[in-house]
Design a protein around this motif. Structure first.
Motif, PDB file in Angstrom:
ATOM      1  N   GLY A  82       0.831  -1.196   0.000  1.00 16.13           N
ATOM      2  CA  GLY A  82       0.000   0.000   0.000  1.00 16.13           C
ATOM      3  C   GLY A  82       0.868   1.251   0.000  1.00 16.13           C
ATOM      4  N   VAL A  83       0.563   2.178  -0.898  1.00 24.11           N
ATOM      5  CA  VAL A  83       1.369   3.389  -1.061  1.00 24.11           C
ATOM      6  C   VAL A  83       0.498   4.620  -0.842  1.00 24.11           C
ATOM      7  CG1 VAL A  83       2.876   4.673  -2.621  1.00 24.11           C
ATOM      8  CG2 VAL A  83       2.809   2.175  -2.737  1.00 24.11           C
ATOM      9  N   ASP A  84       1.017   5.575  -0.072  1.00 29.23           N
ATOM     10  CA  ASP A  84       0.288   6.812   0.196  1.00 29.23           C
ATOM     11  C   ASP A  84       1.287   7.854   0.706  1.00 29.23           C
ATOM     12  OD1 ASP A  84      -2.967   7.419   0.731  1.00 29.23           O
ATOM     13  OD2 ASP A  84      -1.567   8.773   1.730  1.00 29.23           O
ATOM     14  N   PRO A  85       1.155   9.127   0.318  1.00 28.80           N
ATOM     15  CA  PRO A  85       2.112  10.138   0.769  1.00 28.80           C
ATOM     16  C   PRO A  85       1.826  10.699   2.159  1.00 28.80           C
ATOM     17  CG  PRO A  85       0.570  11.131  -0.735  1.00 28.80           C
ATOM     18  CD  PRO A  85       0.241   9.661  -0.707  1.00 28.80           C
ATOM     19  N   ALA A  86       0.654  10.410   2.721  1.00 30.90           N
ATOM     20  CA  ALA A  86       0.261  11.012   4.012  1.00 30.90           C
ATOM     21  C   ALA A  86       0.580  10.058   5.154  1.00 30.90           C
ATOM     22  CB  ALA A  86      -1.228  11.352   4.006  1.00 30.90           C
ATOM     23  N   ALA A  87       1.600  10.400   5.936  1.00 28.67           N
ATOM     24  CA  ALA A  87       2.032   9.524   7.026  1.00 28.67           C
ATOM     25  C   ALA A  87       0.915   9.289   8.037  1.00 28.67           C
ATOM     26  CB  ALA A  87       3.250  10.133   7.727  1.00 28.67           C
ATOM     27  N   GLU A  88       0.122  10.305   8.307  1.00 33.88           N
ATOM     28  CA  GLU A  88      -0.958  10.153   9.283  1.00 33.88           C
ATOM     29  C   GLU A  88      -2.013   9.175   8.780  1.00 33.88           C
ATOM     30  OE1 GLU A  88      -2.325  10.434  12.927  1.00 33.88           O
ATOM     31  OE2 GLU A  88      -0.615  11.630  12.278  1.00 33.88           O
ATOM     32  N   MET A  89      -2.273   9.203   7.478  1.00 34.39           N
ATOM     33  CA  MET A  89      -3.229   8.257   6.912  1.00 34.39           C
ATOM     34  C   MET A  89      -2.686   6.827   6.952  1.00 34.39           C
ATOM     35  SD  MET A  89      -6.142   9.580   5.914  1.00 34.39           S
ATOM     36  CE  MET A  89      -6.806   8.761   4.473  1.00 34.39           C
ATOM     37  N   LEU A  90      -1.390   6.674   6.784  1.00 33.23           N
ATOM     38  CA  LEU A  90      -0.801   5.339   6.879  1.00 33.23           C
ATOM     39  C   LEU A  90      -0.859   4.813   8.311  1.00 33.23           C
ATOM     40  CD1 LEU A  90       2.276   5.648   4.503  1.00 33.23           C
ATOM     41  CD2 LEU A  90       0.116   4.468   4.080  1.00 33.23           C
ATOM     42  N   ARG A  91      -0.682   5.699   9.278  1.00 34.17           N
ATOM     43  CA  ARG A  91      -0.834   5.268  10.677  1.00 34.17           C
ATOM     44  C   ARG A  91      -2.266   4.824  10.941  1.00 34.17           C
ATOM     45  NH1 ARG A  91       3.382   9.150  11.537  1.00 34.17           N
ATOM     46  NH2 ARG A  91       1.958  10.918  11.538  1.00 34.17           N
ATOM     47  N   GLN A  92      -3.225   5.530  10.338  1.00 33.46           N
ATOM     48  CA  GLN A  92      -4.617   5.122  10.469  1.00 33.46           C
ATOM     49  C   GLN A  92      -4.851   3.767   9.801  1.00 33.46           C
ATOM     50  OE1 GLN A  92      -6.943   6.349  12.276  1.00 33.46           O
ATOM     51  NE2 GLN A  92      -8.644   5.074  11.570  1.00 33.46           N
ATOM     52  N   ALA A  93      -4.191   3.537   8.676  1.00 29.53           N
ATOM     53  CA  ALA A  93      -4.308   2.238   8.003  1.00 29.53           C
ATOM     54  C   ALA A  93      -3.813   1.111   8.910  1.00 29.53           C
ATOM     55  CB  ALA A  93      -3.515   2.255   6.697  1.00 29.53           C
ATOM     56  N   GLU A  94      -2.727   1.338   9.606  1.00 28.66           N
ATOM     57  CA  GLU A  94      -2.218   0.322  10.528  1.00 28.66           C
ATOM     58  C   GLU A  94      -3.249   0.003  11.607  1.00 28.66           C
ATOM     59  OE1 GLU A  94       1.499   1.499  12.146  1.00 28.66           O
ATOM     60  OE2 GLU A  94       2.558   1.453  10.233  1.00 28.66           O
ATOM     61  N   ARG A  95      -3.886   1.047  12.130  1.00 28.08           N
ATOM     62  CA  ARG A  95      -4.903   0.826  13.165  1.00 28.08           C
ATOM     63  C   ARG A  95      -6.106   0.086  12.582  1.00 28.08           C
ATOM     64  NH1 ARG A  95      -2.989   6.145  14.625  1.00 28.08           N
ATOM     65  NH2 ARG A  95      -4.592   7.152  13.361  1.00 28.08           N
ATOM     66  N   THR A  96      -6.494   0.452  11.380  1.00 26.88           N
ATOM     67  CA  THR A  96      -7.641  -0.189  10.733  1.00 26.88           C
ATOM     68  C   THR A  96      -7.374  -1.668  10.458  1.00 26.88           C
ATOM     69  OG1 THR A  96      -8.332   1.893   9.689  1.00 26.88           O
ATOM     70  CG2 THR A  96      -9.107  -0.150   8.663  1.00 26.88           C
ATOM     71  N   LEU A  97      -6.176  -1.980  10.027  1.00 26.32           N
ATOM     72  CA  LEU A  97      -5.840  -3.341   9.624  1.00 26.32           C
ATOM     73  C   LEU A  97      -5.585  -4.269  10.809  1.00 26.32           C
ATOM     74  CD1 LEU A  97      -3.570  -2.384   6.626  1.00 26.32           C
ATOM     75  CD2 LEU A  97      -5.637  -3.765   6.472  1.00 26.32           C
ATOM     76  N   GLY A  98      -5.036  -3.754  11.883  1.00 29.15           N
ATOM     77  CA  GLY A  98      -4.768  -4.603  13.044  1.00 29.15           C
ATOM     78  C   GLY A  98      -3.921  -5.807  12.658  1.00 29.15           C
ATOM     79  N   PRO A  99      -4.344  -7.023  12.976  1.00 28.08           N
ATOM     80  CA  PRO A  99      -3.548  -8.221  12.671  1.00 28.08           C
ATOM     81  C   PRO A  99      -3.366  -8.482  11.182  1.00 28.08           C
ATOM     82  CG  PRO A  99      -5.719  -8.818  13.531  1.00 28.08           C
ATOM     83  CD  PRO A  99      -5.566  -7.352  13.752  1.00 28.08           C
ATOM     84  N   LEU A 100      -4.192  -7.886  10.351  1.00 21.84           N
ATOM     85  CA  LEU A 100      -4.034  -8.056   8.902  1.00 21.84           C
ATOM     86  C   LEU A 100      -2.758  -7.396   8.384  1.00 21.84           C
ATOM     87  CD1 LEU A 100      -7.724  -7.375   7.777  1.00 21.84           C
ATOM     88  CD2 LEU A 100      -6.569  -9.594   7.855  1.00 21.84           C
ATOM     89  N   MET A 101      -2.144  -6.532   9.192  1.00 24.45           N
ATOM     90  CA  MET A 101      -0.890  -5.879   8.800  1.00 24.45           C
ATOM     91  C   MET A 101       0.211  -6.888   8.518  1.00 24.45           C
ATOM     92  SD  MET A 101      -0.435  -2.675   8.200  1.00 24.45           S
ATOM     93  CE  MET A 101       1.356  -2.670   8.408  1.00 24.45           C
ATOM     94  N   ALA A 102       0.058  -8.109   9.000  1.00 20.81           N
ATOM     95  CA  ALA A 102       1.073  -9.134   8.750  1.00 20.81           C
ATOM     96  C   ALA A 102       1.236  -9.412   7.259  1.00 20.81           C
ATOM     97  CB  ALA A 102       0.711 -10.424   9.492  1.00 20.81           C
ATOM     98  N   ARG A 103       0.207  -9.093   6.468  1.00 21.89           N
ATOM     99  CA  ARG A 103       0.261  -9.347   5.025  1.00 21.89           C
ATOM    100  C   ARG A 103       0.351  -8.066   4.214  1.00 21.89           C
ATOM    101  NH1 ARG A 103      -4.423 -11.579   3.143  1.00 21.89           N
ATOM    102  NH2 ARG A 103      -5.593 -11.599   5.086  1.00 21.89           N
TER     103      ARG A 103
END
Length: 234
Positions: A82-103
């Motif tokens: 996943g690619v995005d220029p907004a660091a804050e949005m990427l941090r939100q993506a990590e929170r949204t994905l939770g354990p799915l971040m492993a992939r």
């Protein structure tokens, strides 16, 4: 948001840098995009037509993580960049994905920062309308260059007639948001921002860009008020 927006759209996208706004990001798209959840499901179905069970998928505009979560949940064997220029949005993506971040691998940047691939599939949802024509063409070509032959690409973003009916479509955009629970003042502000700061094109011009970039078989699969979606193959 994952591409180099023009000056007007940069102003519009400041909300993607604000932690308070980003924390509420998930509330926005369902109110402003008719069929938002269904768009994710349709994207999943379209990619699955050609992507293998262990597909590696490029997601441009990954901030927030909503489409990543939908695709990763539906396809346990897929991995994602996943690619995005907004660091804050990427941090939100990590929170949204939770354990799915492993992939999932998240990269802060633009299309040029994405790995060369080749990928088995790609998506770019609610993103390309932030780009001027030349940058949009270049970005779609760069996505095509990162895909395996025949790999599917799904794009969906704001796209509606740029003729005398333009204002009517923008009113419908705001009207749907209000009917979906958005604050009327917020909806009107969004309407004004879209009208003045976002590089919207007609569906015909958007389709031409996809085909010129190498997705010769690109065709529409989604239309909902001011939003359109297309499927094409590299």
């Amino acid at each position: 948001m994952a591409t180099k927006a023009d000056d007007g759209a940069q102003q519009f996208m400041k909300a993607f840098l604000d932690p308070v706004s980003v924390a509420r990001y998930a509330e926005g798209p369902p109110r402003f995009v008719p069929g938002f959840d269904a768009l994710h499901r349709m994207t999943s179905v379209l990619l699955d037509e050609h992507a293998p069970s262990d597909a590696r998928v490029l997601v441009l505009g990954a901030g927030g993580g909503l489409e990543l979560k939908a695709l990763a949940t539906a396809h346990p064997g897929w991995t994602f960049v996943g690619v995005d220029p907004a660091a804050e949005m990427l941090r939100q993506a990590e929170r949204t994905l939770g354990p799915l971040m492993a992939r999932v691998e998240l990269i802060e940047g633009y299309i040029d920062d994405a790995p060369a691939g080749p990928f088995d599939a790609a998506t770019c949802l609610l993103t390309l309308h932030f780009l001027g024509t030349a940058e949009r063409e270049r970005t779609v070509r760069a996505i095509h260059a990162r895909l395996k032959p025949g790999a599917p690409f799904v794009a969906a973003h704001g796209s509606y007639p740029q003729d005398a009916s333009r204002d009517l479509w923008l009113s419908r955009y705001a009207g749907f948001a209000v009917a979906s629970g958005a604050d009327p003042e917020q909806a009107e502000m969004a309407r004004s921002a879209v009208a003045t700061a976002v590089n919207m094109m007609s569906p015909e011009d958007d389709l031409s860009i996809l085909r010129a970039a190498g997705f010769a078989d690109a065709e529409p699969f989604f239309a909902a008020f001011t939003w359109r979606g297309w499927i094409g193959h590299a």
